[in-house]
Scaffold this active site. Structure first.
Site, mmCIF file in Angstrom:
data_model
loop_
_atom_site.group_PDB
_atom_site.id
_atom_site.type_symbol
_atom_site.label_atom_id
_atom_site.label_comp_id
_atom_site.label_asym_id
_atom_site.label_seq_id
_atom_site.Cartn_x
_atom_site.Cartn_y
_atom_site.Cartn_z
ATOM 1 C CB CYS A 194 -0.877 -0.076 1.124
ATOM 2 S SG CYS A 194 -0.238 0.146 2.867
ATOM 3 C CB CYS A 221 -3.453 1.175 7.219
ATOM 4 S SG CYS A 221 -3.391 2.611 8.462
#
Length: 159
Positions: free
Chosen positions: A9, A14
Site C-alpha cells: 500500500c 494499515c
C-alpha cells in the site's frame, strides 16, 4: 520452495500489514504455512521504521490477528524476491508497475480486487484519515479475497 507474496500500500502501516497478517492466519488455519511466505511494503517512505497503525492493530486483534513488523519501502529487489506482488489500490498498482522499468515482472503485479468477486470496491480504501469502522472494512475485504488469492498463487491446482 515456498511461494512468496508481498502486499503493498502507500505507507505500509494499515492496509498492507493487515493483508500480510490476514494471509498468514489464512494459510496457518489450513496447515499450509510451510508452503507460503508473506511480507508487506509501502510505495512511499512516509512511515519507514514505524509499527502498524495502532487502530489497525486493535481492529486486527479483535479478530485474533497480531500485526507485527515495521514499515519499509518497496524496492526493486522485491520484484526478484516475490512470486506475487499485490497492490491495495490502483494508484499503488501504477507506482509499482512504473518501477518495473524493463517490464519483466508485470505478470506478477496484481490488484487486490482481482481476487474478490463483483460488488466489491476496486480499491481497498485507505482507512488512515477515517474513523474506526474503516479498519474493519479493510479487514473484511481482505478476508474476502484470500480464497481467490491462494488459488491464483497455486495456479488453480488445489481443485
Amino acid at each position: 520452495s515456498r511461494k512468496r507474496v508481498l502486499f503493498v500500500c502507500l505507507g505500509n502501516i494499515c492496509r498492507s500489514p493487515a493483508g500480510e497478517g490476514v494471509f498468514k492466519q489464512y494459510v496457518a488455519e489450513r496447515g499450509l504455512d510451510s508452503e507460503y511466505q508473506a511480507d508487506s511494503a509501502g510505495t512511499s517512505a512516509y512511515h519507514v521504521g514505524e509499527p502498524p497503525d495502532r487502530r489497525m492493530r486493535q481492529a486486527a486483534s479483535r479478530r485474533g490477528l497480531d500485526l507485527t513488523g515495521r514499515s519499509r519501502q518497496f524496492s526493486d529487489i522485491d520484484f526478484e524476491r516475490f512470486d506475487l506482488i499485490v497492490a491495495m489500490d490502483r494508484s499503488n498498482l501504477r507506482s509499482i508497475r512504473s518501477m518495473d522499468r524493463q517490464g519483466r515482472h508485470q505478470d506478477k503485479i496484481k490488484l487486490f480486487s482481482d481476487f474478490v468477486g463483483d460488488g466489491f470496491p476496486e480499491d481497498v480504501p485507505d482507512p488512515y484519515y477515517g474513523g474506526r469502522d474503516g479498519f474493519d472494512t479493510v479487514l473484511d475485504l481482505l478476508e474476502e479475497g484470500m480464497d481467490g488469492l491462494l488459488e491464483h498463487l497455486d495456479g488453480g491446482s488445489r481443485g
